[in-house]
Structure formats: C-alpha cells, structure tokens
Scaffold this motif. Structure first.
Motif, PDB file in Angstrom:
ATOM      1  N   LEU A 125       2.062   4.429  23.069  1.00 52.44           N
ATOM      2  CA  LEU A 125       1.378   3.702  21.995  1.00 52.44           C
ATOM      3  C   LEU A 125       1.934   2.287  21.865  1.00 52.44           C
ATOM      4  O   LEU A 125       1.181   1.334  21.629  1.00 52.44           O
ATOM      5  CB  LEU A 125       1.514   4.462  20.678  1.00 52.44           C
ATOM      6  N   ALA A 126       3.246   2.136  22.017  1.00 51.18           N
ATOM      7  CA  ALA A 126       3.865   0.812  21.928  1.00 51.18           C
ATOM      8  C   ALA A 126       3.387  -0.097  23.060  1.00 51.18           C
ATOM      9  O   ALA A 126       3.220  -1.306  22.868  1.00 51.18           O
ATOM     10  CB  ALA A 126       5.381   0.940  21.947  1.00 51.18           C
ATOM     11  N   GLU A 127       3.134   0.475  24.235  1.00 59.26           N
ATOM     12  CA  GLU A 127       2.655  -0.321  25.375  1.00 59.26           C
ATOM     13  C   GLU A 127       1.315  -0.984  25.099  1.00 59.26           C
ATOM     14  O   GLU A 127       1.038  -2.035  25.658  1.00 59.26           O
ATOM     15  CB  GLU A 127       2.524   0.564  26.621  1.00 59.26           C
ATOM     16  N   VAL A 128       0.495  -0.371  24.275  1.00 63.42           N
ATOM     17  CA  VAL A 128      -0.809  -0.970  23.963  1.00 63.42           C
ATOM     18  C   VAL A 128      -0.795  -1.703  22.626  1.00 63.42           C
ATOM     19  O   VAL A 128      -1.848  -2.079  22.119  1.00 63.42           O
ATOM     20  CB  VAL A 128      -1.947   0.078  24.001  1.00 63.42           C
ATOM     21  N   GLY A 129       0.394  -1.906  22.056  1.00 66.34           N
ATOM     22  CA  GLY A 129       0.520  -2.747  20.870  1.00 66.34           C
ATOM     23  C   GLY A 129       0.697  -2.061  19.541  1.00 66.34           C
ATOM     24  O   GLY A 129       0.808  -2.732  18.517  1.00 66.34           O
ATOM     25  N   TYR A 130       0.738  -0.747  19.504  1.00 69.59           N
ATOM     26  CA  TYR A 130       0.924  -0.041  18.229  1.00 69.59           C
ATOM     27  C   TYR A 130       2.400   0.057  17.888  1.00 69.59           C
ATOM     28  O   TYR A 130       3.237   0.264  18.763  1.00 69.59           O
ATOM     29  CB  TYR A 130       0.332   1.375  18.279  1.00 69.59           C
ATOM     30  N   ARG A 131       2.688  -0.100  16.623  1.00 70.31           N
ATOM     31  CA  ARG A 131       4.044   0.146  16.127  1.00 70.31           C
ATOM     32  C   ARG A 131       4.035   1.554  15.539  1.00 70.31           C
ATOM     33  O   ARG A 131       3.172   1.886  14.723  1.00 70.31           O
ATOM     34  CB  ARG A 131       4.413  -0.867  15.055  1.00 70.31           C
ATOM     35  N   VAL A 132       4.978   2.374  15.952  1.00 68.07           N
ATOM     36  CA  VAL A 132       5.052   3.758  15.495  1.00 68.07           C
ATOM     37  C   VAL A 132       6.261   3.901  14.578  1.00 68.07           C
ATOM     38  O   VAL A 132       7.381   3.578  14.964  1.00 68.07           O
ATOM     39  CB  VAL A 132       5.165   4.740  16.680  1.00 68.07           C
ATOM     40  N   GLU A 133       6.019   4.356  13.368  1.00 64.29           N
ATOM     41  CA  GLU A 133       7.086   4.628  12.405  1.00 64.29           C
ATOM     42  C   GLU A 133       7.114   6.118  12.136  1.00 64.29           C
ATOM     43  O   GLU A 133       6.080   6.731  11.912  1.00 64.29           O
ATOM     44  CB  GLU A 133       6.846   3.874  11.088  1.00 64.29           C
ATOM     45  N   ARG A 134       8.299   6.678  12.143  1.00 64.10           N
ATOM     46  CA  ARG A 134       8.466   8.112  11.878  1.00 64.10           C
ATOM     47  C   ARG A 134       9.137   8.303  10.528  1.00 64.10           C
ATOM     48  O   ARG A 134      10.108   7.633  10.215  1.00 64.10           O
ATOM     49  CB  ARG A 134       9.307   8.765  12.962  1.00 64.10           C
ATOM     50  N   ILE A 135       8.584   9.227   9.763  1.00 65.84           N
ATOM     51  CA  ILE A 135       9.156   9.593   8.466  1.00 65.84           C
ATOM     52  C   ILE A 135       9.352  11.100   8.492  1.00 65.84           C
ATOM     53  O   ILE A 135       8.462  11.836   8.921  1.00 65.84           O
ATOM     54  CB  ILE A 135       8.221   9.199   7.301  1.00 65.84           C
ATOM     55  N   ALA A 136      10.493  11.553   8.032  1.00 64.55           N
ATOM     56  CA  ALA A 136      10.766  12.987   8.022  1.00 64.55           C
ATOM     57  C   ALA A 136       9.850  13.686   7.023  1.00 64.55           C
ATOM     58  O   ALA A 136       9.676  13.223   5.887  1.00 64.55           O
ATOM     59  CB  ALA A 136      12.226  13.244   7.666  1.00 64.55           C
ATOM     60  N   ASP A 176      10.039  13.359  -2.043  1.00 64.07           N
ATOM     61  CA  ASP A 176       9.617  12.238  -2.886  1.00 64.07           C
ATOM     62  C   ASP A 176       8.466  11.483  -2.214  1.00 64.07           C
ATOM     63  O   ASP A 176       8.691  10.504  -1.493  1.00 64.07           O
ATOM     64  CB  ASP A 176      10.798  11.295  -3.140  1.00 64.07           C
ATOM     65  N   PRO A 177       7.230  11.934  -2.440  1.00 65.43           N
ATOM     66  CA  PRO A 177       6.077  11.285  -1.795  1.00 65.43           C
ATOM     67  C   PRO A 177       5.917   9.813  -2.160  1.00 65.43           C
ATOM     68  O   PRO A 177       5.523   9.007  -1.321  1.00 65.43           O
ATOM     69  CB  PRO A 177       4.876  12.088  -2.294  1.00 65.43           C
ATOM     70  N   ASP A 178       6.257   9.439  -3.407  1.00 67.21           N
ATOM     71  CA  ASP A 178       6.110   8.047  -3.819  1.00 67.21           C
ATOM     72  C   ASP A 178       7.083   7.137  -3.072  1.00 67.21           C
ATOM     73  O   ASP A 178       6.734   6.014  -2.705  1.00 67.21           O
ATOM     74  CB  ASP A 178       6.300   7.905  -5.324  1.00 67.21           C
ATOM     75  N   ALA A 179       8.300   7.608  -2.844  1.00 64.99           N
ATOM     76  CA  ALA A 179       9.274   6.825  -2.080  1.00 64.99           C
ATOM     77  C   ALA A 179       8.817   6.676  -0.629  1.00 64.99           C
ATOM     78  O   ALA A 179       8.982   5.609  -0.028  1.00 64.99           O
ATOM     79  CB  ALA A 179      10.651   7.480  -2.131  1.00 64.99           C
ATOM     80  N   ALA A 180       8.225   7.725  -0.067  1.00 64.87           N
ATOM     81  CA  ALA A 180       7.706   7.660   1.301  1.00 64.87           C
ATOM     82  C   ALA A 180       6.561   6.657   1.375  1.00 64.87           C
ATOM     83  O   ALA A 180       6.475   5.870   2.327  1.00 64.87           O
ATOM     84  CB  ALA A 180       7.250   9.041   1.768  1.00 64.87           C
ATOM     85  N   ALA A 181       5.682   6.656   0.376  1.00 60.95           N
ATOM     86  CA  ALA A 181       4.577   5.696   0.342  1.00 60.95           C
ATOM     87  C   ALA A 181       5.110   4.270   0.217  1.00 60.95           C
ATOM     88  O   ALA A 181       4.594   3.351   0.861  1.00 60.95           O
ATOM     89  CB  ALA A 181       3.621   6.017  -0.794  1.00 60.95           C
ATOM     90  N   ALA A 182       6.146   4.086  -0.585  1.00 61.48           N
ATOM     91  CA  ALA A 182       6.762   2.759  -0.720  1.00 61.48           C
ATOM     92  C   ALA A 182       7.356   2.308   0.612  1.00 61.48           C
ATOM     93  O   ALA A 182       7.258   1.131   0.976  1.00 61.48           O
ATOM     94  CB  ALA A 182       7.829   2.787  -1.806  1.00 61.48           C
ATOM     95  N   GLN A 183       7.956   3.240   1.341  1.00 61.56           N
ATOM     96  CA  GLN A 183       8.510   2.931   2.663  1.00 61.56           C
ATOM     97  C   GLN A 183       7.387   2.501   3.607  1.00 61.56           C
ATOM     98  O   GLN A 183       7.524   1.534   4.355  1.00 61.56           O
ATOM     99  CB  GLN A 183       9.242   4.150   3.213  1.00 61.56           C
ATOM    100  N   VAL A 184       6.261   3.189   3.553  1.00 58.80           N
ATOM    101  CA  VAL A 184       5.108   2.848   4.399  1.00 58.80           C
ATOM    102  C   VAL A 184       4.595   1.456   4.032  1.00 58.80           C
ATOM    103  O   VAL A 184       4.287   0.650   4.920  1.00 58.80           O
ATOM    104  CB  VAL A 184       3.985   3.902   4.272  1.00 58.80           C
ATOM    105  N   VAL A 185       4.516   1.143   2.749  1.00 64.20           N
ATOM    106  CA  VAL A 185       4.045  -0.174   2.321  1.00 64.20           C
ATOM    107  C   VAL A 185       4.991  -1.266   2.822  1.00 64.20           C
ATOM    108  O   VAL A 185       4.538  -2.331   3.278  1.00 64.20           O
ATOM    109  CB  VAL A 185       3.869  -0.226   0.784  1.00 64.20           C
ATOM    110  N   ASN A 186       6.299  -1.017   2.785  1.00 68.05           N
ATOM    111  CA  ASN A 186       7.260  -1.998   3.310  1.00 68.05           C
ATOM    112  C   ASN A 186       7.054  -2.220   4.807  1.00 68.05           C
ATOM    113  O   ASN A 186       7.103  -3.353   5.283  1.00 68.05           O
ATOM    114  CB  ASN A 186       8.693  -1.555   3.027  1.00 68.05           C
ATOM    115  N   VAL A 187       6.812  -1.157   5.541  1.00 68.16           N
ATOM    116  CA  VAL A 187       6.552  -1.268   6.980  1.00 68.16           C
ATOM    117  C   VAL A 187       5.247  -2.021   7.213  1.00 68.16           C
ATOM    118  O   VAL A 187       5.155  -2.844   8.132  1.00 68.16           O
ATOM    119  CB  VAL A 187       6.517   0.137   7.640  1.00 68.16           C
ATOM    120  N   MET A 188       4.251  -1.777   6.367  1.00 75.40           N
ATOM    121  CA  MET A 188       2.978  -2.494   6.479  1.00 75.40           C
ATOM    122  C   MET A 188       3.192  -3.988   6.285  1.00 75.40           C
ATOM    123  O   MET A 188       2.632  -4.800   7.029  1.00 75.40           O
ATOM    124  CB  MET A 188       1.978  -1.985   5.440  1.00 75.40           C
TER     125      MET A 188
END
Length: 159
Positions: A106-117, A124-136
């Motif tokens: 996926l990275a070879e074609v330009g996608y950034r992959v983020e993994r969350i446990a 804490d779903p809200d903290a995970a969503a906040a982490q996703v927003v920071n990555v965005m």
C-alpha cells in the motif's frame, strides 16, 4: 505436469502494485470475490470496528470521511480515506508478516497505513478517534507540502 504453489519468504520485497483499469492487474473474478468478501466483512464488523466507526462519525474530520472495509488493490482495509490516501488498520490477531507485506504494498502506491490496537479502541474509542484525526492532519500537511513546494499556505479543507 502438476503445478505447486510456492510462497515467498516474508523478508522478500513487496510485490509491485500497478494501477490499471478496474483492478490493479487483478482478474475480474478475483476482484469481484474481494468486493463480495468486503461487503460480508462490512455487514459483520468486530466490536472495535463498530466503536471506531461510531467515534469517527461523532468527530469533526475536517470534511473528510472514511469508508469501512474498502478494497485497495488486492487488500481489504478496515478504514480508508482515499482523498488523503490514508488507511487505518485495527491490529489484533492477524499474521504480522502478512500485514507488513500488505502495508509495504500500500505504501508503494502512496497510501499511508496507520495501525491502532483493537484493545485501545475498545478501551477508549474517543481517544482512538482523536489519534486518527491527528494522523489525518499530518497526512493533510504532508500532501499539501508535497503539492506546494514553496510552502504557501494550503487552501481548502483544514484539519
């Protein structure tokens, strides 16, 4: 003569993915099977996927949205934001070597992959969503900086 299936070593280079037509040099039959499997997976999400989807729906993502269980090449990813070329994967009990190879492809074609446990999402779903927003936000800045090398302030959606 009988053909046998051979597997690459896990440390072998990721296969090159080439965008071409509807698929990525994937047969129509295989692509249809991937889309059907993705629909099945979307209908039966894990608790962590449901929790993150609900948290992202309640979060301001700057006008961007994620699609669940999206087919990209020959991979089915948990969450994808195609305009940002960002993939969010919930890590759990998958094979680490397979996941690393897929992430490299996926990275070879330009996608950034983020993994969350998955456990962190359930805790804490809200903290995970906040982490996703920071990555965005990071990804938005990366893509705008690459598009405008002079450093001018990007216009459009802000995170």
């Amino acid at each position: 003569m009988k053909k046998t299936l051979t597997l690459r070593e896990p440390d072998a280079a990721a296969p090159a993915i080439k965008k071409k037509g509807r698929g990525w040099e994937i047969s129509e039959k295989r692509l249809d099977a991937l889309h059907e499997r993705a629909r099945e997976m979307k209908r039966n999400p894990t608790p962590a996927q449901e929790a993150l989807a609900a948290a992202l729906a309640a979060t301001d993502t700057g006008g961007y949205s994620f699609k669940r269980k999206t087919v990209i090449g020959s991979a089915i990813v948990d969450f994808a934001c195609k305009p940002l070329m960002l993939v969010i994967e919930l890590s759990g009990d998958e094979d680490a070597a397979f996941a690393a190879t897929r992430d490299r492809s996926l990275a070879e074609v330009g996608y950034r992959v983020e993994r969350i446990a998955a456990d962190a999402v359930l805790a804490d779903p809200d903290a995970a969503a906040a982490q996703v927003v920071n990555v965005m936000r990071e990804r938005w800045q990366e893509r705008r900086t690459r598009a405008k090398p002079d450093g001018a302030a990007p216009r459009g959606r802000a995170g």
